[in-house]
Design a protein around this motif. Structure first.
Motif, short mmCIF file in Angstrom:
data_model
loop_
_atom_site.label_atom_id
_atom_site.label_comp_id
_atom_site.label_asym_id
_atom_site.label_seq_id
_atom_site.Cartn_x
_atom_site.Cartn_y
_atom_site.Cartn_z
N ILE A 67 0.61 -1.46 0.17
CA ILE A 67 0.19 -0.07 -0.27
C ILE A 67 0.48 1.45 -0.24
O ILE A 67 1.95 1.39 0.73
CB ILE A 67 -0.92 0.23 1.55
N GLY A 68 0.67 2.06 -0.69
CA GLY A 68 1.67 3.38 -1.15
C GLY A 68 0.60 4.61 -0.41
O GLY A 68 0.10 4.71 -0.18
N VAL A 69 1.84 4.29 0.88
CA VAL A 69 1.25 5.61 1.88
C VAL A 69 2.35 6.70 1.43
O VAL A 69 2.40 8.31 1.34
CB VAL A 69 1.92 5.31 2.80
N THR A 70 2.83 6.85 0.33
CA THR A 70 3.13 8.53 -0.38
C THR A 70 4.20 7.87 -1.82
O THR A 70 4.00 6.47 -1.67
CB THR A 70 4.78 8.56 0.15
N GLU A 71 4.89 8.91 -2.63
CA GLU A 71 4.66 8.63 -3.73
C GLU A 71 6.07 9.79 -4.16
O GLU A 71 5.62 10.66 -3.56
CB GLU A 71 4.10 8.46 -4.70
N LYS A 72 7.22 9.07 -4.23
CA LYS A 72 8.25 9.82 -5.31
C LYS A 72 7.59 10.93 -6.45
O LYS A 72 6.77 11.01 -6.74
CB LYS A 72 9.33 8.94 -6.27
N GLY A 73 8.16 12.00 -5.87
CA GLY A 73 7.82 12.79 -6.79
C GLY A 73 8.38 12.71 -8.42
O GLY A 73 9.59 12.07 -8.16
N THR A 74 7.97 13.71 -9.42
CA THR A 74 8.40 13.13 -10.66
C THR A 74 8.91 14.75 -11.34
O THR A 74 7.74 15.21 -11.34
CB THR A 74 6.79 12.82 -11.94
N THR A 75 9.91 14.84 -11.71
CA THR A 75 10.47 15.43 -12.34
C THR A 75 11.57 15.67 -13.61
O THR A 75 11.82 14.47 -13.46
CB THR A 75 11.67 16.19 -11.00
N SER A 76 10.96 16.46 -14.64
CA SER A 76 11.72 15.87 -15.47
C SER A 76 12.76 17.26 -15.80
O SER A 76 12.46 18.50 -16.47
CB SER A 76 10.29 15.70 -17.13
N THR B 97 9.64 2.23 3.92
CA THR B 97 10.40 0.93 3.96
C THR B 97 10.99 0.26 5.29
O THR B 97 11.08 -0.87 4.68
CB THR B 97 12.28 1.91 2.87
N LEU B 98 11.63 1.21 5.77
CA LEU B 98 12.20 0.31 6.95
C LEU B 98 10.74 -0.49 7.22
O LEU B 98 11.02 -1.19 7.97
CB LEU B 98 13.10 1.29 8.21
N GLU B 99 9.38 -0.34 7.96
CA GLU B 99 8.51 -0.53 7.58
C GLU B 99 8.40 -1.79 7.00
O GLU B 99 7.36 -3.44 8.00
CB GLU B 99 7.30 -0.16 8.04
N LEU B 100 8.12 -1.61 5.83
CA LEU B 100 8.05 -2.92 5.70
C LEU B 100 9.32 -4.07 5.04
O LEU B 100 8.68 -5.11 4.95
CB LEU B 100 8.28 -2.24 3.43
N MET B 101 10.82 -3.51 5.68
CA MET B 101 11.33 -4.25 6.39
C MET B 101 11.19 -5.71 6.81
O MET B 101 10.86 -6.73 7.36
CB MET B 101 12.66 -4.16 5.81
N ARG B 102 10.74 -4.28 8.54
CA ARG B 102 10.14 -5.21 9.31
C ARG B 102 9.15 -6.53 9.21
O ARG B 102 9.13 -7.28 9.85
CB ARG B 102 9.23 -4.62 10.63
N ALA C 148 -1.05 -12.63 1.60
CA ALA C 148 -0.59 -11.12 1.20
C ALA C 148 -0.24 -11.41 2.48
O ALA C 148 -0.77 -11.33 3.77
CB ALA C 148 -0.65 -10.17 0.87
N VAL C 149 0.87 -10.85 2.50
CA VAL C 149 1.79 -9.60 3.62
C VAL C 149 1.66 -8.44 3.71
O VAL C 149 1.82 -7.19 2.44
CB VAL C 149 3.43 -9.58 3.65
N ALA C 150 0.86 -7.57 3.71
CA ALA C 150 0.33 -6.16 3.78
C ALA C 150 1.08 -5.62 4.48
O ALA C 150 1.61 -5.70 5.21
CB ALA C 150 -1.21 -5.69 4.16
N THR C 151 1.34 -4.89 3.89
CA THR C 151 2.81 -3.66 4.26
C THR C 151 2.73 -2.33 3.85
O THR C 151 2.10 -1.55 2.39
CB THR C 151 3.93 -4.10 3.90
N PRO C 152 3.18 -0.80 4.82
CA PRO C 152 2.82 0.29 3.42
C PRO C 152 4.55 0.14 2.65
O PRO C 152 5.54 -0.22 3.13
CB PRO C 152 3.73 1.28 4.48
N TYR C 153 4.50 1.03 1.90
CA TYR C 153 6.02 1.65 0.80
C TYR C 153 5.56 3.17 0.08
O TYR C 153 4.84 2.90 -0.22
CB TYR C 153 5.92 0.03 -0.34
N VAL C 154 6.75 2.65 -0.24
CA VAL C 154 6.85 4.56 -0.88
C VAL C 154 7.26 3.46 -2.29
O VAL C 154 7.15 2.83 -3.52
CB VAL C 154 8.62 4.76 -1.02
N MET C 155 5.61 4.66 -3.07
CA MET C 155 5.47 4.18 -4.38
C MET C 155 6.40 5.15 -5.12
O MET C 155 6.68 6.25 -5.41
CB MET C 155 3.88 4.34 -5.11
#
Length: 449
Positions: free
Chosen positions: A199-208, A252-257, A382-389
């Motif tokens: 589950i994406g709890v944030t997402e990277k910014g997109t810059t070109s 990401t650290l929570e995902l690893m945990r 499935a293992v539910a977890t946060p992540y950075v999209m």
């Protein structure tokens, strides 16, 4: 008249939408508006109750914003997806017609093949099927529900921005916003057999950015050293050799945990203490391949190149486009400065084409736990977890009106399927589509009063 079984209806609906090539383009004059017209008409034909009973506001050219009044408007929910797709590379080795919506076998069973099955018409159909089914049953949701379907997500368009403006004008502050993004992803980490419900709890910014080198040009028979193309090539190599600093953010650290019980035994102590051993975890992710490494830092990809108009002409201007995904904690200004230092060539101009900061991190509170619980019921493996999209979604605009913005598509996806997004052989399993629609229905049914 006998009702159409839900399984057959949801599959037929996705097939019908995939067959309509709603390709978006940054140049509005190149967009086939009639395709979008046909898609909206088809959507209304496939889900008549939804269109009959929900109030509709058109946003942008073909974006849809539906309002389903619930028992309460105190904690409204926004379910999102987008109607547009990226173009198809006609030279790519598609196994089946990319706009055929045909059912063929895949490594995981029968699947619907075609552009948009995963990105993102599968989510459109899954949401609509859930709503249609609940309307047929006379269900009234505990909270107001808004369906926001953008028409220009793939080109960073304005439909989602307009939808946010409509909601703000109406005083709507969403308790939960859910867009595409994560999935029930198998094969995401080496040695982990269980799929991850990310589950994406944030997402990277997109810059070109665009690197531009200029020079005299001339006849190819008399080349000079350090012409525009040579300087651009050197700049690209310098950027590639100057990666951004790596550090694993909190999600990401929570995902690893959460992965700790599912990794090989020697790794469990490390991942179980991920928050205390962040530098070690970061190095491990960097070594685990590009998908894992991208979770630790800002990434840069050289994507577009242009130079001479002919083989026997030296370019007077050469350009390279850089697509940058800005990690949580970094800024666009810092990214531009990093690239400037890496290029180390004052003769190369750096133009900012698109600027997008990373999104705020949404909390893992009651709203997140609702998504997590629904994953546990429909996808118990499935293992539910946060992540950075890593990719960008329309939901980034909704962070202006909601602190609870999440990204999750409730479909099982193999690594090969994830690689097919924006590439060739995109497909979604028939059973996975049905389960995804069931997940959306469960989510609506479990909204707290």
């Amino acid at each position: 008249m006998t009702a159409v079984p839900v399984e057959r209806r949801v599959v037929s609906a996705l097939q019908a939408l995939v067959r309509i090539p709603t390709v978006s383009d940054r140049d509005a004059s190149l967009v086939d508006a009639s395709a979008f017209d046909r898609l909206l008409a088809e959507l209304a034909a496939q889900f008549p109750l939804l269109h009959e009973r929900l109030a509709l506001t058109i946003v942008g050219t073909h974006g849809l914003l539906f309002h389903w009044a619930g028992a309460s408007a105190e904690r409204p929910v926004v379910l999102m997806a987008h109607l547009d797709v990226v173009p198809v590379d006609t030279e790519a080795p598609w196994q089946h017609d990319p706009f055929g919506g045909e059912i063929h076998e895949s490594p995981t069973g029968p699947a619907i093949w075609g552009r948009g099955t995963l990105d993102d018409k599968g989510c459109v159909v899954g949401i609509c099927e859930a709503v249609e089914t609940l309307l047929e049953a006379g269900h009234v949701p505990a909270q107001d529900i808004w369906l926001s379907f953008g028409c220009d997500e793939e080109v960073s368009g304005t439909a989602a921005i307009e939808a946010v403006a409509v909601l703000r004008d109406r005083g709507v502050t969403p308790w939960l916003v859910l867009d595409e993004g994560g999935a029930i992803a198998s094969g995401a980490f080496p040695g982990v057999k269980a799929p991850l419900g990310v589950i994406g709890v944030t997402e990277k910014g997109t810059t070109s950015l665009e690197l531009v080198a200029e020079g005299r040009g001339g006849h190819a028979s008399t080349p000079a050293r350090n012409g525009p193309t040579a300087r651009i090539a050197r700049a690209i190599l310098r950027v590639e050799k100057s990666p951004f600093p790596a550090s694993a953010p909190a999600p990401t650290l929570e995902l690893m945990r959460r992965l700790a019980p599912h990794v090989p035994l020697p790794l469990r102590p490390l991942l179980g203490r991920a928050d205390q051993l962040a530098p070690v975890v970061t190095r491990a992710l960097l070594a685990a391949g590009p998908e894992a490494a991208a979770m630790t830092r800002t990434t840069v990809a050289a994507t577009t190149l242009s130079g001479s108009p002919a083989l026997n002409v030296i370019a007077s201007t050469a350009k390279a486009g850089l697509n940058i995904r800005v990690m949580v904690g970094d800024t666009v200004a810092g990214v531009v400065e990093h690239i400037r230092k890496a290029v180390a060539d004052d003769s190369i101009r750096i133009d900012v084409i698109e600027s997008g900061e990373p999104s705020p991190i949404s909390p893992m509170d009651e709203a997140f736990e609702l998504l997590e619980d629904c994953i546990g019921e429909v996808f118990p493996e499935a293992v539910a977890t946060p992540y950075v999209m890593m990719a960008a979604t329309d939901s980034r605009h909704f962070t202006a009106i909601s602190a609870h913005v999440y990204r999750f598509a409730p479909f099982r996806m193999t690594k090969a399927q994830r690689q097919a997004i924006h590439s060739y052989d995109e497909h979604l399993g028939v059973a996975d589509l049905v389960d995804g629609a069931r997940w959306y229905q469960l989510l609506i049914e479990r909204l707290p009063s």
